[in-house]
Design a protein around this motif. Structure first.
Motif, PDB file in Angstrom:
ATOM      1  N   GLN A  39       0.866  -1.176   0.000  1.00  0.00           N
ATOM      2  CA  GLN A  39       0.000   0.000   0.000  1.00  0.00           C
ATOM      3  C   GLN A  39       0.901   1.224   0.000  1.00  0.00           C
ATOM      4  O   GLN A  39       1.781   1.360   0.863  1.00  0.00           O
ATOM      5  CB  GLN A  39      -0.905  -0.012   1.221  1.00  0.00           C
ATOM      6  N   GLU A  44      -5.485   5.534   1.877  1.00  0.00           N
ATOM      7  CA  GLU A  44      -6.304   5.168   3.032  1.00  0.00           C
ATOM      8  C   GLU A  44      -5.942   3.762   3.478  1.00  0.00           C
ATOM      9  O   GLU A  44      -5.813   2.848   2.656  1.00  0.00           O
ATOM     10  CB  GLU A  44      -7.787   5.238   2.671  1.00  0.00           C
ATOM     11  N   ARG A  45      -5.791   3.597   4.779  1.00  0.00           N
ATOM     12  CA  ARG A  45      -5.348   2.319   5.335  1.00  0.00           C
ATOM     13  C   ARG A  45      -6.534   1.374   5.459  1.00  0.00           C
ATOM     14  O   ARG A  45      -7.211   1.320   6.477  1.00  0.00           O
ATOM     15  CB  ARG A  45      -4.703   2.520   6.701  1.00  0.00           C
ATOM     16  N   ARG A  50      -5.102  -2.620  -0.574  1.00  0.00           N
ATOM     17  CA  ARG A  50      -3.754  -3.168  -0.714  1.00  0.00           C
ATOM     18  C   ARG A  50      -3.600  -3.873  -2.050  1.00  0.00           C
ATOM     19  O   ARG A  50      -4.431  -4.696  -2.429  1.00  0.00           O
ATOM     20  CB  ARG A  50      -3.446  -4.115   0.446  1.00  0.00           C
ATOM     21  N   ASP A  95       4.315   0.464   1.855  1.00  0.00           N
ATOM     22  CA  ASP A  95       4.361  -0.441   3.002  1.00  0.00           C
ATOM     23  C   ASP A  95       3.999  -1.829   2.490  1.00  0.00           C
ATOM     24  O   ASP A  95       2.993  -1.997   1.799  1.00  0.00           O
ATOM     25  CB  ASP A  95       3.375  -0.003   4.075  1.00  0.00           C
TER      26      ASP A  95
END
Length: 127
Positions: A39, A44-45, A50, A95
């Motif tokens: 990501q 936005e997490r 992902r 990440d």
């Protein structure tokens, strides 16, 4: 329960290489499908955001963006899955997360439903 811990991220120049590790504890994951996802910073997490990178079960699977440059492998004796990343590009900066699931179908088709996720390791590729 399975705990996954990623390591090996860092800063590398364009064209360089890194090897990420996903070490599992709590259960033998040799029969699990294990995958890598990424990501990009600032996104936005959420799990659905992902990007699929690679997965390994009986076979190996790769996202189009990394085919020919990344290699996924596993060492069952160490209960660890690796992601060898070569010829890195700035757009590979992200990440990176590993995940494990009993189903390769979930891993490649609905990864947000994966049973287990690690906390991630950051990869930055400078231009």
């Amino acid at each position: 329960q399975v705990q996954l811990v990623e390591s090996g991220g860092g800063l590398v120049q364009t064209g360089g290489s890194l090897r990420l590790s996903c070490a599992a504890s709590g259960r033998d994951i040799s029969t699990y499908a294990v995958g890598w996802f990424r990501q990009a910073p600032g996104e936005e997490r959420d799990l659905k955001g992902r990007e699929f990178v690679a997965a390994i079960s009986g076979s190996t699977y790769y996202g189009d963006a990394v085919k020919g440059r990344f290699t996924i492998s596993r060492d069952n004796a160490k209960n660890t899955v690796y992601l060898q990343m070569n010829n890195l590009k700035p757009e590979d900066s992200a990440d990176y997360y590993c995940a494990a699931d009993s189903s390769i179908v979930i891993m490649t088709g609905a990864p947000w439903e994966n049973d287990y996720w690690g906390q991630g390791t950051q990869v930055t590729v400078s231009s």
